[in-house]
Design an enzyme around this catalytic site. Structure first.
Site, PDB file in Angstrom:
ATOM      1  N   GLU A  41       0.794  -1.042  -0.161  1.00 15.06           N
ATOM      2  CA  GLU A  41      -0.043   0.017   0.054  1.00 15.06           C
ATOM      3  C   GLU A  41       0.904   1.422   0.069  1.00 15.06           C
ATOM      4  O   GLU A  41       1.950   1.384   0.572  1.00 15.06           O
ATOM      5  CB  GLU A  41      -0.908   0.031   1.412  1.00 15.06           C
ATOM      6  N   LYS A 112      -9.703   1.853  -2.696  1.00 13.47           N
ATOM      7  CA  LYS A 112     -10.078   1.259  -1.301  1.00 13.47           C
ATOM      8  C   LYS A 112     -11.474   1.509  -0.671  1.00 13.47           C
ATOM      9  O   LYS A 112     -11.879   2.714  -0.691  1.00 13.47           O
ATOM     10  CB  LYS A 112      -8.760   1.798  -0.388  1.00 13.47           C
ATOM     11  N   CYS A 153      -5.516  -3.080   2.863  1.00 15.20           N
ATOM     12  CA  CYS A 153      -5.040  -2.915   4.350  1.00 15.20           C
ATOM     13  C   CYS A 153      -6.294  -3.273   5.036  1.00 15.20           C
ATOM     14  O   CYS A 153      -6.784  -3.980   5.496  1.00 15.20           O
ATOM     15  CB  CYS A 153      -4.539  -1.335   4.311  1.00 15.20           C
TER      16      CYS A 153
END
Length: 268
Positions: A41, A112, A153
């Protein structure tokens, strides 16, 4: 398919971060003959001020990191799941994954969905929504006959996303991360194993490691590849580098046939 997960210590020098990513990809491909290489990330930029992070956000397809990863994929004839990078979007950015095939062509883009707005043990606060917009689309792409799901994440803590990826056919789920040291030491591998077991999929997670933002924020590292039975089959050491493993989708299919949990859902 052989997958390599890259572990980095990105800082607030975008040009160096891109150069480091290129060197690590070259090393993984040379040593392990990878088919798919996964970056962590925010591999392009970590730390710095809010203003500097916005200033170094990418526009696609003309951003520096986008062009560099596209060119490298074509040069090495390798597929690159380019971790994530800040994608310029007005006042804020998206935290965006771009995937390139062996010809350097973009074949998938994921923004995300779950933003990291928390206070972790020790008192450090993270407010990703201050600078980032939330994505909306659940993304699965096909790569050389294998269906691969996208997460980033903090998405890891939301099993409903992983169930949707499985429902869309994912056999492998890729998760670039910059997981905090405070939470990673207790939850990182446990959550990754849980998501692999629940979805009966391989999970490949590339992570940031060590300190960022002049040491004020620490990342856990431990980039992993986990099989559909929840067994860790590759694990990075506590250093910048990579780990690789060969995945066998036939094994995932065998597990799914013998324990067909996807057919037994009662609660929607």
């Amino acid at each position: 398919m052989k997958i390599s997960v890259i572990q980095m210590n990105s800082q607030d020098d975008k040009a160096k971060n891109i150069a480091d990513a290129e060197a690590l990809i070259r090393k993984a491909v040379a040593e392990d003959k990878s088919d798919l290489v996964v970056l962590p990330e925010t591999f392009t930029y970590m730390g710095g001020t809010v203003e500097s992070r916005r200033a170094h956000a990418e526009t696609f397809p003309d951003g520096e990191a986008y062009r560099a990863m596209s060119a490298l994929a074509a040069e090495l004839k390798v597929n690159i799941h380019a971790g994530s990078m800040a994608e310029a979007a007005g006042e804020k950015c998206y935290n965006t994954t771009i995937v390139f095939d062996r010809q350097g062509k973009e074949i998938a883009r994921y923004r995300k969905i779950h933003l990291f707005d928390v206070k972790v043990p020790g008192g450090q606060s993270y407010l990703e929504s201050d600078t980032m917009k939330r994505g909306e689309d659940v993304v699965v792409y096909e790569l050389e006959g294998v269906k691969i799901g996208c997460a980033i994440c903090y998405d890891l803590r939301f099993p409903e996303l992983f169930r949707k990826l499985r429902d869309k056919g994912a056999e492998v789920i890729v998760l670039p991360a910059a997981f905090t040291l405070q939470t990673g030491k207790d939850h990182w591998e446990q959550l990754l194993c849980a998501r692999a077991i629940e979805t009966q999929s391989y999970v490949a997670a590339s992570a940031q490691i060590f300190g960022h933002d002049e040491g004020r924020k620490l990342c856990f590292g431990h980039s992993l590849i986990i099989d559909p039975w929840g067994v860790t089959i590759a694990n990075c050491s506590d250093r910048v580098g990579h780990a690789s493993a060969t995945i066998d989708t036939g094994y995932a299919e065998q597990i799914r046939r013998s324990m067909p949990v996807a057919d037994h859902h009662v609660v929607a």
